[in-house]
Motif scaffolding. Structure first.
Motif, PDB file in Angstrom:
ATOM      1  N   UNK A   1       0.845  -1.166  -0.044  1.00  0.00           N
ATOM      2  CA  UNK A   1       0.102  -0.022   0.078  1.00  0.00           C
ATOM      3  C   UNK A   1       1.027   1.184   0.150  1.00  0.00           C
ATOM      4  N   UNK A   2       0.798   1.979  -0.852  1.00  0.00           N
ATOM      5  CA  UNK A   2       1.683   2.988  -1.080  1.00  0.00           C
ATOM      6  C   UNK A   2       0.687   4.594  -0.720  1.00  0.00           C
ATOM      7  N   UNK A   3      -0.369   4.564  -0.672  1.00  0.00           N
ATOM      8  CA  UNK A   3      -1.287   5.731  -0.268  1.00  0.00           C
ATOM      9  C   UNK A   3      -2.401   5.491   0.221  1.00  0.00           C
TER      10      UNK A   3
ATOM     11  N   UNK B   1      -4.304  12.833   1.735  1.00  0.00           N
ATOM     12  CA  UNK B   1      -3.571  11.696   1.397  1.00  0.00           C
ATOM     13  C   UNK B   1      -2.396  11.521   2.389  1.00  0.00           C
ATOM     14  N   UNK B   2      -2.031  10.448   2.745  1.00  0.00           N
ATOM     15  CA  UNK B   2      -1.088   9.799   3.730  1.00  0.00           C
ATOM     16  C   UNK B   2      -0.132   8.952   3.012  1.00  0.00           C
ATOM     17  N   UNK B   3       1.032   9.359   2.561  1.00  0.00           N
ATOM     18  CA  UNK B   3       2.078   8.500   1.926  1.00  0.00           C
ATOM     19  C   UNK B   3       2.281   6.970   2.820  1.00  0.00           C
ATOM     20  N   UNK B   4       2.451   5.947   2.159  1.00  0.00           N
ATOM     21  CA  UNK B   4       2.342   4.653   2.874  1.00  0.00           C
ATOM     22  C   UNK B   4       3.910   4.709   3.065  1.00  0.00           C
ATOM     23  N   UNK B   5       4.372   3.630   3.902  1.00  0.00           N
ATOM     24  CA  UNK B   5       5.862   3.330   4.115  1.00  0.00           C
ATOM     25  C   UNK B   5       6.487   2.931   3.021  1.00  0.00           C
TER      26      UNK B   5
ATOM     27  N   UNK C   1      12.269   5.120   2.077  1.00  0.00           N
ATOM     28  CA  UNK C   1      12.253   5.622   3.328  1.00  0.00           C
ATOM     29  C   UNK C   1      13.391   5.312   4.140  1.00  0.00           C
ATOM     30  N   UNK C   2      13.827   4.108   4.402  1.00  0.00           N
ATOM     31  CA  UNK C   2      14.967   3.923   4.969  1.00  0.00           C
ATOM     32  C   UNK C   2      16.395   4.567   4.738  1.00  0.00           C
TER      33      UNK C   2
ATOM     34  N   UNK D   1       3.008   1.055   9.410  1.00  0.00           N
ATOM     35  CA  UNK D   1       3.935   0.436   9.954  1.00  0.00           C
ATOM     36  C   UNK D   1       5.050  -0.148   9.043  1.00  0.00           C
ATOM     37  N   UNK D   2       6.199  -0.167   9.487  1.00  0.00           N
ATOM     38  CA  UNK D   2       7.377  -0.392   8.423  1.00  0.00           C
ATOM     39  C   UNK D   2       7.227  -1.819   7.691  1.00  0.00           C
ATOM     40  N   UNK D   3       7.630  -1.956   6.626  1.00  0.00           N
ATOM     41  CA  UNK D   3       7.744  -3.245   5.929  1.00  0.00           C
ATOM     42  C   UNK D   3       8.843  -3.280   5.179  1.00  0.00           C
TER      43      UNK D   3
END
Ligand code: NAG
Length: 252
Positions: free
Chosen positions: A24-26, A33-37, A42-43, A54-56
């Motif tokens: 899920x990216x959004x 809109x909330x950008x997904x992890x 991100x890292x 939560x992190x994947x």
């Protein structure tokens, strides 16, 4: 020569598409809109972006139904990122639609789409459900006349999956556990591929409903003999039995 290069290119694109699964990216709530992890981005950012998901570890599946990674995705071998809370929480009014946009999702990955929620007993940004039975199902879709939820229906909606927060759900913080299951290798166990995603929300409203029984745990909700975990999509013309408990109707 050119042909050889072209077919090599075709082959590598094919391999790429076989390897590319999804996440899920959004998350869209109302017009926000909330950008997904984003596991491939991100890292490596400094500072690391703050997310409500939560992190994947990547776009790959979980296949062991007994793994803690079944809860919020992860990679047990390297420490399970999905068990770490995210720093942010999105507000959502009970009764509203939540729209989840998936990345590229292969046509071969036919299967159901399922969504659960769990009420956080304390600050969700510090809460880890572990193996407690805290989850209830709020939505599910499998194989219908419109096709499979994870492919046909998702594609028809531009990769956006929509579900509704139960209108009478008691306000508070909840983890939404949304999952697609890919059944292209589900002739036996292990084979089914699980792609869970955990989204942190704060439900607002004046509802008072909360399920008191029938809660399940992850891992635990599915076993290798649960209906719908082993199912041959290529030969079986029977109805597809969606795994997990019945959808909770008490909040409608
Ligand atoms: C088809 O799937 C149903 C539901 O899981 C199962 O009960 C049935 O045994 C399957 N049939 C075959 C031929 O595999």
């Amino acid at each position: 020569m050119f042909t050889a290069i072209a077919s090599l290119l075709t082959l590598s694109l094919y391999l790429l598409s076989v390897n590319a699964h999804g996440y899920v990216q959004d998350v869209q709530i109302g017009s926000t809109h909330y950008t997904g992890y984003l596991p491939y981005q991100d890292p490596y950012m400094n500072p690391q972006p703050q997310r409500i998901i939560r992190k994947i570890p990547g776009n790959g599946p979980i296949t062991d139904v007994k793994s803690i990674d079944m809860q919020c995705n992860g990679n047990t071998a390297g420490g399970s990122p999905g068990t770490s809370p995210a720093p942010l929480v999105a507000k959502v009014a009970a009764g509203s639609d939540v729209k989840l946009t998936w990345t590229t999702w292969p046509e071969s990955h036919k299967g159901p789409a399922l969504t659960y929620m769990a009420r956080a007993p304390s600050d969700i940004t510090k809460w880890n459900p572990g193996t407690s039975a805290v989850w209830f199902k709020v939505a599910e879709a499998g194989k219908t006349s419109a096709g499979w939820a994870a492919t046909d229906v998702l594609y028809a909606n531009n990769h956006v999956y929509t579900f509704k927060i139960p209108p009478k759900l008691k306000p508070g913080q909840y983890i939404i556990r949304h999952e697609l299951i890919a059944l292209h290798e589900s002739f036996g166990y292990p084979g089914s591929q699980f792609y869970p995603s955990c989204i942190q929300v704060e439900v607002t409203g004046s509802g008072t409903a909360l399920p008191t029984s029938g809660l399940v745990s992850f891992p635990g909700a599915y076993t290798q003999s649960s209906p719908g975990i082993v199912y041959n999509i290529y030969t079986n013309t029977s109805a597809y039995p969606i795994p997990g408990p019945a959808v909770w109707k008490g909040g409608n």
